[in-house]
Motif scaffolding. Structure first.
Motif, PDB file in Angstrom:
ATOM      1  N   LYS A  58       8.789  46.266-130.547  1.00 12.42           N
ATOM      2  CA  LYS A  58       9.667  46.769-132.033  1.00 12.42           C
ATOM      3  C   LYS A  58      11.202  46.396-131.839  1.00 12.42           C
ATOM      4  N   SER A  59      11.328  47.688-130.647  1.00  7.39           N
ATOM      5  CA  SER A  59      12.920  47.244-130.401  1.00  7.39           C
ATOM      6  C   SER A  59      13.366  46.251-129.869  1.00  7.39           C
ATOM      7  N   ALA A  60      12.588  45.775-128.693  1.00  9.43           N
ATOM      8  CA  ALA A  60      13.083  44.464-128.590  1.00  9.43           C
ATOM      9  C   ALA A  60      13.738  43.627-129.415  1.00  9.43           C
ATOM     10  N   VAL A  61      12.320  43.519-130.492  1.00  7.36           N
ATOM     11  CA  VAL A  61      12.401  42.136-131.847  1.00  7.36           C
ATOM     12  C   VAL A  61      14.058  43.024-132.801  1.00  7.36           C
ATOM     13  N   THR A  62      14.265  44.331-133.075  1.00 10.89           N
ATOM     14  CA  THR A  62      15.218  44.224-133.526  1.00 10.89           C
ATOM     15  C   THR A  62      16.570  44.863-133.007  1.00 10.89           C
ATOM     16  N   VAL A  63      16.538  44.560-131.247  1.00 12.00           N
ATOM     17  CA  VAL A  63      18.157  44.552-130.814  1.00 12.00           C
ATOM     18  C   VAL A  63      18.784  42.534-130.720  1.00 12.00           C
ATOM     19  N   SER A  64      17.453  42.071-130.130  1.00 13.29           N
ATOM     20  CA  SER A  64      17.372  40.649-129.913  1.00 13.29           C
ATOM     21  C   SER A  64      18.002  40.265-131.654  1.00 13.29           C
ATOM     22  N   LYS A  65      17.621  40.297-132.927  1.00 12.87           N
ATOM     23  CA  LYS A  65      17.628  40.352-134.410  1.00 12.87           C
ATOM     24  C   LYS A  65      19.220  40.083-134.364  1.00 12.87           C
ATOM     25  N   THR A  66      20.052  41.977-133.961  1.00 12.88           N
ATOM     26  CA  THR A  66      21.125  42.713-134.445  1.00 12.88           C
ATOM     27  C   THR A  66      22.013  41.606-133.309  1.00 12.88           C
ATOM     28  N   GLU A  67      21.559  40.857-132.595  1.00 10.95           N
ATOM     29  CA  GLU A  67      22.666  40.265-131.639  1.00 10.95           C
ATOM     30  C   GLU A  67      22.618  38.788-132.509  1.00 10.95           C
ATOM     31  N   ARG A  68      21.754  38.570-132.832  1.00 10.40           N
ATOM     32  CA  ARG A  68      21.872  37.124-133.077  1.00 10.40           C
ATOM     33  C   ARG A  68      22.159  36.921-133.977  1.00 10.40           C
ATOM     34  N   LYS A  69      22.548  38.061-135.000  1.00 15.79           N
ATOM     35  CA  LYS A  69      23.014  38.016-135.717  1.00 15.79           C
ATOM     36  C   LYS A  69      24.624  38.302-135.717  1.00 15.79           C
ATOM     37  N   ALA A  70      25.430  38.901-134.967  1.00 19.11           N
ATOM     38  CA  ALA A  70      26.060  39.218-134.775  1.00 19.11           C
ATOM     39  C   ALA A  70      26.802  37.729-134.453  1.00 19.11           C
ATOM     40  N   THR A  71      26.292  37.150-133.185  1.00 19.43           N
ATOM     41  CA  THR A  71      26.725  35.514-132.613  1.00 19.43           C
ATOM     42  C   THR A  71      26.942  35.186-133.641  1.00 19.43           C
ATOM     43  N   LYS A  72      25.737  34.765-134.825  1.00 24.63           N
ATOM     44  CA  LYS A  72      26.113  34.057-135.717  1.00 24.63           C
ATOM     45  C   LYS A  72      26.951  34.251-136.451  1.00 24.63           C
ATOM     46  N   THR A  73      27.408  35.328-137.178  1.00 23.62           N
ATOM     47  CA  THR A  73      29.129  35.736-137.768  1.00 23.62           C
ATOM     48  C   THR A  73      30.016  35.128-137.300  1.00 23.62           C
ATOM     49  N   LEU A  74      30.163  35.638-135.999  1.00 23.28           N
ATOM     50  CA  LEU A  74      31.572  34.813-135.221  1.00 23.28           C
ATOM     51  C   LEU A  74      31.087  33.553-135.212  1.00 23.28           C
ATOM     52  N   ALA A  75      30.310  33.206-134.650  1.00 21.98           N
ATOM     53  CA  ALA A  75      30.244  31.817-134.890  1.00 21.98           C
ATOM     54  C   ALA A  75      30.671  31.193-136.244  1.00 21.98           C
ATOM     55  N   ILE A  76      30.289  31.960-137.336  1.00 26.56           N
ATOM     56  CA  ILE A  76      31.012  31.314-138.583  1.00 26.56           C
ATOM     57  C   ILE A  76      32.392  31.561-138.872  1.00 26.56           C
ATOM     58  N   VAL A  77      33.198  32.520-138.015  1.00 24.76           N
ATOM     59  CA  VAL A  77      34.736  33.026-138.062  1.00 24.76           C
ATOM     60  C   VAL A  77      34.985  31.682-136.956  1.00 24.76           C
ATOM     61  N   LEU A  78      34.297  30.947-135.946  1.00 23.99           N
ATOM     62  CA  LEU A  78      35.059  30.370-134.971  1.00 23.99           C
ATOM     63  C   LEU A  78      35.477  28.811-135.632  1.00 23.99           C
ATOM     64  N   GLY A  79      33.716  28.433-136.609  1.00 23.36           N
ATOM     65  CA  GLY A  79      33.870  27.164-137.048  1.00 23.36           C
ATOM     66  C   GLY A  79      34.692  27.170-138.583  1.00 23.36           C
ATOM     67  N   VAL A  80      34.599  28.618-139.107  1.00 23.60           N
ATOM     68  CA  VAL A  80      36.154  28.228-140.352  1.00 23.60           C
ATOM     69  C   VAL A  80      37.818  27.630-139.588  1.00 23.60           C
ATOM     70  N   PHE A  81      37.535  29.391-137.806  1.00 23.17           N
ATOM     71  CA  PHE A  81      39.173  28.428-137.819  1.00 23.17           C
ATOM     72  C   PHE A  81      39.389  27.268-137.267  1.00 23.17           C
TER      73      PHE A  81
END
Length: 330
Positions: free
Chosen positions: A233-256
């Motif tokens: 469970k902990s591995a799943v949670t950490v991986s989801k958190t990192e992927r969500k952060a990456t997705k958000t920052l990729a959207i910031v790049l896309g808007v830029f």
């Protein structure tokens, strides 16, 4: 930022700018502004206020709450500082010394506005480049992430971003805004301003970021398939958190990219900037500046911790006690 425009280009007063008029062969703000001018400047003032307030909330949130003291958030903090300076300095200067009014008879303030514009925009994209590197190690090399990307490394990245952007801004301005005093050397100045400057401050960092995020996407896909076969469970949670952060920052790049690419294409290819109406170039210039206002809305939409921090700041709760160690909802 302002494009180089040849002096043989002719424009009409109506094509020029609704808030300016010709006086003694120079362009000055009209003493009797039209309704369109008032509405335009009211809208731009509103953009400036929203830009400052939104980024101020990001800055306060990351500085105040200890939970948010991480390398990634420090880079986001640096990006927010660049964006808030755009709202405080570049927005007002661009309203008084607009791109249109500075096309031909540039004075000291036009050069200052252009220099700050170039420096802060370059700083934003260099920060985004550093954020993409941070995300690469977080997603692609999670076991060595904390060893390679720590607070000291983040501070070093931030110093490089601000120092490099200042050098590029000053260098481009010195080379590209002296057409009123140069002769043969102007061809090199124009090359520097329209080609070398955009390559260093935009195209090269964008190519690097796109390559990094593409690599992250491939690795994230592999991790997603692994997660489906694991019960930890902990591995799943950490991986989801990192992927969500990456997705958000990729959207910031896309808007830029959506905000900045049209303008950089115009100033890179003189045929586009010379044939485009002044009103179009003016609009593209303000589109680039509006990017500084959009990032906080992206954080608010995707980050629950940012929404929680905003509620505590706006309601004044942080002034009623010490909440620096408060655990914000992730």
């Amino acid at each position: 930022m302002g494009p180089e425009v040849s002096d043989n280009r002719t424009i009409s007063v109506t094509d020029f700018h609704p808030c300016y008029e010709i006086h003694d062969f120079s362009y000055i703000l009209s003493k009797t502004p039209s309704v369109i001018c008032v509405l335009l400047y009211s809208f731009l003032f509103l953009l400036s206020v929203v830009c400052v307030c939104g980024n101020l909330l990001v800055i306060i949130s990351i500085i105040y709450f200890k939970q948010l003291h991480s390398p990634t958030n420090f880079l986001i903090l640096s990006l927010a500082v660049a964006d808030i300076l755009v709202g405080i300095v570049v927005f007002p200067l661009s309203m008084v010394f607009s791109l249109s009014s500075c096309l031909f008879h540039e004075d000291l303030f036009c050069k200052i506005r252009s220099s700050l514009d170039i420096s802060l925009s370059t700083c934003s994209i260099l920060n985004l480049c550093c954020i993409s590197i941070d995300r690469y190690y977080a997603v692609c090399q999670p076991l060595t992430y904390k060893a390679k990307i720590n607070n000291r490394v983040a501070v070093l990245m931030i110093l490089v971003c601000w120092g490099g952007s200042a050098l590029i801004g000053i260098g481009v301005i010195l080379a590209g805004l002296n057409n009123d005093t140069c002769d043969e050397v102007c061809s090199f100045d124009t090359l520097m301003y329209n080609t070398i400057g955009p390559i260093l401050s935009f195209y090269l960092p964008v190519i690097i970021m796109l390559c990094i995020y593409f690599k992250i996407f491939l690795v994230a896909q592999k991790q997603a398939r692994r997660i489906m076969n694991t019960t930890h469970k902990s591995a799943v949670t950490v991986s989801k958190t990192e992927r969500k952060a990456t997705k958000t920052l990729a959207i910031v790049l896309g808007v830029f990219l959506l905000c900045w690419t049209p303008f950089f294409l115009c100033i890179t290819f003189p045929s586009l900037s010379n044939s485009a109406p002044v009103s179009v170039m003016e609009t593209l210039n303000w589109l680039t500046l509006s990017n500084s206002m959009l990032n906080p809305f992206i954080y608010a939409f995707f980050y629950s911790w940012f929404r929680s921090a905003i509620r505590m700041i706006v309601t004044g709760k942080i002034f009623k006690g010490d909440f620096t160690n408060t655990t914000l909802q992730k």
